[in-house]
Design a protein around this motif. Structure first.
Motif, PDB file in Angstrom:
ATOM      1  N   GLN A 316       1.026  -1.140  -0.067  1.00 18.34           N
ATOM      2  CA  GLN A 316       0.155  -0.024   0.034  1.00 18.34           C
ATOM      3  C   GLN A 316       0.897   1.269  -0.091  1.00 18.34           C
ATOM      4  O   GLN A 316       0.594   2.181  -0.755  1.00 18.34           O
ATOM      5  CB  GLN A 316      -0.823   0.094   1.314  1.00 18.34           C
ATOM      6  CG  GLN A 316      -2.059  -1.039   1.091  1.00 18.34           C
ATOM      7  CD  GLN A 316      -2.493  -1.479   2.419  1.00 18.34           C
ATOM      8  OE1 GLN A 316      -2.021  -1.140   3.475  1.00 18.34           O
ATOM      9  NE2 GLN A 316      -3.580  -2.203   2.425  1.00 18.34           N
ATOM     10  N   LEU A 317       2.098   1.269   0.656  1.00 19.07           N
ATOM     11  CA  LEU A 317       2.857   2.352   0.706  1.00 19.07           C
ATOM     12  C   LEU A 317       3.649   2.527  -0.832  1.00 19.07           C
ATOM     13  O   LEU A 317       3.655   3.782  -1.225  1.00 19.07           O
ATOM     14  CB  LEU A 317       4.057   2.128   1.615  1.00 19.07           C
ATOM     15  CG  LEU A 317       3.639   2.497   3.103  1.00 19.07           C
ATOM     16  CD1 LEU A 317       4.906   2.231   4.020  1.00 19.07           C
ATOM     17  CD2 LEU A 317       3.429   4.028   3.284  1.00 19.07           C
ATOM     18  N   ILE A 318       3.823   1.562  -1.316  1.00 23.65           N
ATOM     19  CA  ILE A 318       4.516   1.490  -2.755  1.00 23.65           C
ATOM     20  C   ILE A 318       3.229   1.974  -3.576  1.00 23.65           C
ATOM     21  O   ILE A 318       3.516   3.141  -4.602  1.00 23.65           O
ATOM     22  CB  ILE A 318       4.770   0.328  -3.193  1.00 23.65           C
ATOM     23  CG1 ILE A 318       6.222  -0.390  -2.399  1.00 23.65           C
ATOM     24  CG2 ILE A 318       5.072   0.269  -4.563  1.00 23.65           C
ATOM     25  CD1 ILE A 318       6.382  -1.544  -2.493  1.00 23.65           C
ATOM     26  N   ARG A 319       2.053   1.624  -3.669  1.00 22.35           N
ATOM     27  CA  ARG A 319       1.073   2.229  -4.317  1.00 22.35           C
ATOM     28  C   ARG A 319       0.870   3.937  -4.279  1.00 22.35           C
ATOM     29  O   ARG A 319       0.810   4.640  -5.020  1.00 22.35           O
ATOM     30  CB  ARG A 319      -0.442   1.672  -4.122  1.00 22.35           C
ATOM     31  CG  ARG A 319      -0.400  -0.007  -4.722  1.00 22.35           C
ATOM     32  CD  ARG A 319      -1.824  -0.387  -4.562  1.00 22.35           C
ATOM     33  NE  ARG A 319      -2.549   0.423  -5.504  1.00 22.35           N
ATOM     34  CZ  ARG A 319      -3.937   0.164  -5.529  1.00 22.35           C
ATOM     35  NH1 ARG A 319      -4.603  -0.546  -4.300  1.00 22.35           N
ATOM     36  NH2 ARG A 319      -4.613   0.908  -6.393  1.00 22.35           N
ATOM     37  N   LEU A 320       0.960   4.243  -2.904  1.00 24.15           N
ATOM     38  CA  LEU A 320       0.634   5.660  -2.593  1.00 24.15           C
ATOM     39  C   LEU A 320       1.894   6.440  -2.955  1.00 24.15           C
ATOM     40  O   LEU A 320       1.770   7.453  -3.647  1.00 24.15           O
ATOM     41  CB  LEU A 320       0.572   5.831  -1.058  1.00 24.15           C
ATOM     42  CG  LEU A 320      -0.623   5.322  -0.349  1.00 24.15           C
ATOM     43  CD1 LEU A 320      -0.389   5.576   1.025  1.00 24.15           C
ATOM     44  CD2 LEU A 320      -1.956   6.165  -0.894  1.00 24.15           C
ATOM     45  N   ALA A 321       3.210   5.847  -3.035  1.00 25.31           N
ATOM     46  CA  ALA A 321       4.443   6.535  -3.543  1.00 25.31           C
ATOM     47  C   ALA A 321       4.313   6.610  -5.037  1.00 25.31           C
ATOM     48  O   ALA A 321       4.780   7.658  -5.734  1.00 25.31           O
ATOM     49  CB  ALA A 321       5.572   5.821  -3.197  1.00 25.31           C
ATOM     50  N   GLN A 322       3.478   5.565  -5.759  1.00 31.15           N
ATOM     51  CA  GLN A 322       3.804   5.321  -7.208  1.00 31.15           C
ATOM     52  C   GLN A 322       2.629   6.321  -7.650  1.00 31.15           C
ATOM     53  O   GLN A 322       2.670   7.036  -8.850  1.00 31.15           O
ATOM     54  CB  GLN A 322       3.548   4.017  -7.810  1.00 31.15           C
ATOM     55  CG  GLN A 322       4.675   3.136  -7.690  1.00 31.15           C
ATOM     56  CD  GLN A 322       4.422   1.800  -8.162  1.00 31.15           C
ATOM     57  OE1 GLN A 322       3.486   1.361  -8.131  1.00 31.15           O
ATOM     58  NE2 GLN A 322       5.624   1.205  -8.455  1.00 31.15           N
ATOM     59  N   LEU A 323       1.410   6.422  -7.248  1.00 34.73           N
ATOM     60  CA  LEU A 323       0.188   7.063  -7.854  1.00 34.73           C
ATOM     61  C   LEU A 323      -0.211   8.079  -7.061  1.00 34.73           C
ATOM     62  O   LEU A 323      -1.077   8.968  -7.190  1.00 34.73           O
ATOM     63  CB  LEU A 323      -0.962   5.960  -7.801  1.00 34.73           C
ATOM     64  CG  LEU A 323      -0.377   4.685  -8.620  1.00 34.73           C
ATOM     65  CD1 LEU A 323      -1.678   3.574  -8.518  1.00 34.73           C
ATOM     66  CD2 LEU A 323      -0.419   4.872 -10.059  1.00 34.73           C
TER      67      LEU A 323
END
Length: 458
Positions: A316-323
């Protein structure tokens, strides 16, 4: 006796003047520079400009027209031509001067001679910046501005811009979330990382921005700012519940953007957008800044169930950082170490964090985690930070540029008071209501009675 009196009359004032000058230079360097150092350095620059430029190899052969003109009017020797000097502009920390480069020169030639110019003109440092093709600006710093930080009165502040520290060239270091959406901040204990975080929070607290915190150290770092936080998670279990809500908020904002894109064909081009900043102000959701303090606590596991929870949170952190940038969601990730040894997804998350700030660390490997992949030459500068200089850090970004910065002191009580005074600016986000921290009620002191009551007697 007469000689002794004369010595006292002459030597006493001179000794007092010298002692006062030395004291002012040590304790009030800005005053010393304005009164003594600045005029001396200006005189050195004006009197030795041509000879210094020639000694540094920053001159070129004169044109034929210039040679003919000199020979026709005078009999003096034709000397090489230095860069054309502009007006010297004094500042409270140094001097600024623009140079128009001669044909065949480039800014790198001047930057390579910065150390020689520093010694020749008696200043603390010389920095070279390109203004436009063929024109560079020399910023001469008269003293060590990072020894006692004083932020400039005028800074490039604005929405989602926070002047958080001072650069070594006496310019403010502004954290601009629109330009650098996500950032990684590393630092050992007592390195000044918490001070940096306080300035960010207090700077954003005065703006219409939703502040969300994840502090797995039981909230000891972020709980004092609870009055301004829209949500706060103080352990990994609460963080595992909060992150999906932020992801859902991000997805809802993307649906809003997509709905705006699916409008009639006759809509003007300027109304078609790919992020929230292209939406009308009445429809634009408020930005969200997520502060993650001690990110390693989210990666540490003890059981297999903890591993599953860790993998979900990291995803979820990676998704927030990407998008998250297009949806107006920004990340501030802080910790002491951040590398592949934390577990799956750590390196991928770090790659999405554009900005890097590295305070004093305990080993070279930690500095390489922060700066090694964007500015390898900055690693040695981060390792050289002394323990007696808290707040000093090396800031860089993925463009490869880096500089030394230092955060001014801000007490925890003052930062918490700023957040309490700005509590009315907290935006209303219904999805984050369940995670809003409880605000402790400050006890009201009852006034003491001036006179003690006495019982009535017969």
């Amino acid at each position: 006796m007469t000689d002794l009196t004369t010595l006292l009359e002459v030597g006493g004032p001179l000794a007092a003047l010298g002692g006062g000058t030395a004291f002012t230079r040590a304790k009030f360097p800005a005053v010393y520079w304005s009164a003594v150092g600045g005029p001396i350095s200006t005189a050195r620059l004006l009197s030795s400009y041509t000879s210094v430029m020639e000694a540094c190899g920053l001159t070129v052969a004169p044109s034929r027209l210039r040679v003919l003109a000199v020979k026709a009017t005078t009999r003096r020797e034709v000397r090489p031509v230095p860069p054309r000097r502009g007006i010297i502009r004094p500042t409270s920390t140094g001097l600024r001067i623009r140079l128009r480069l001669a044909p065949g020169q480039e800014p790198a030639d001047v930057a390579a001679s910065a150390e020689r110019l520093r010694h020749a003109w008696g200043v603390h440092a010389v920095y070279v910046t390109t203004v436009k093709p063929g024109v560079v600006e020399l910023r001469l710093v008269g003293y060590d501005v990072l020894r006692r930080v004083r932020m400039p009165r005028k800074t490039d502040a604005g929405f989602l811009k926070v002047p958080v520290a001072l650069r070594e060239d006496a310019t403010p270091f502004v954290r601009d979330y629109r330009t650098v959406p996500h950032q990684l901040t590393l630092g050992a204990t007592l390195s000044g990382k918490s001070m940096y975080l306080r300035h960010l929070i207090t700077g954003l607290a005065r703006q219409s921005v939703a502040l969300v915190g994840i502090d797995c150290k039981r909230g000891v770092e972020l709980a004092p700012f609870a009055a301004r936080l829209s949500a706060l998670a103080t352990d990994p279990d609460e963080a595992a519940e909060l992150l999906p809500v932020l992801v859902k908020e991000m997805e809802d904002r993307y649906d809003l953007i997509k709905a705006r894109q699916g409008i009639a064909p006759d809509t003007p081009d300027e109304e078609i957008t790919s992020d929230i900043w292209g939406l009308p102000e009445s429809e634009r959701p408020v930005p969200v800044v997520l502060f993650v303090d001690e990110v390693a606590e989210l990666f540490l596991t003890a059981t297999r169930k903890d591993e599953e929870r860790r993998d979900e949170m990291v995803t979820q952190l990676i998704r927030l950082a990407q998008l998250g940038r297009a949806a107006g969601i920004y990340l501030e990730v802080c910790g002491q170490r951040f590398g592949a040894e934390l577990g799956k997804g750590a390196t991928m998350l770090r790659a999405q964090l554009t900005g890097r700030v590295c305070h004093r660390v305990n080993d070279e490997a930690s500095a390489k985690m922060a700066l090694g992949d964007i500015a390898p030459e900055a690693v040695s500068a981060a390792c050289a930070i002394a323990p007696e200089l808290p707040g000093l850090a090396v800031a860089g970004d993925t463009s490869g540029g880096w500089s030394r910065i230092r955060t001014p002191y801000l007490s925890l009580g003052d930062a918490a008071e700023i957040c309490r005074e700005s509590a009315h600016l907290m935006p209303d986000l219904p999805a984050l209501k369940p995670f809003q921290p409880a605000i402790p009620v400050r006890p009201v002191a009852t006034p003491a009675l001036a006179l003690l009551p006495h019982p009535a007697t017969d």
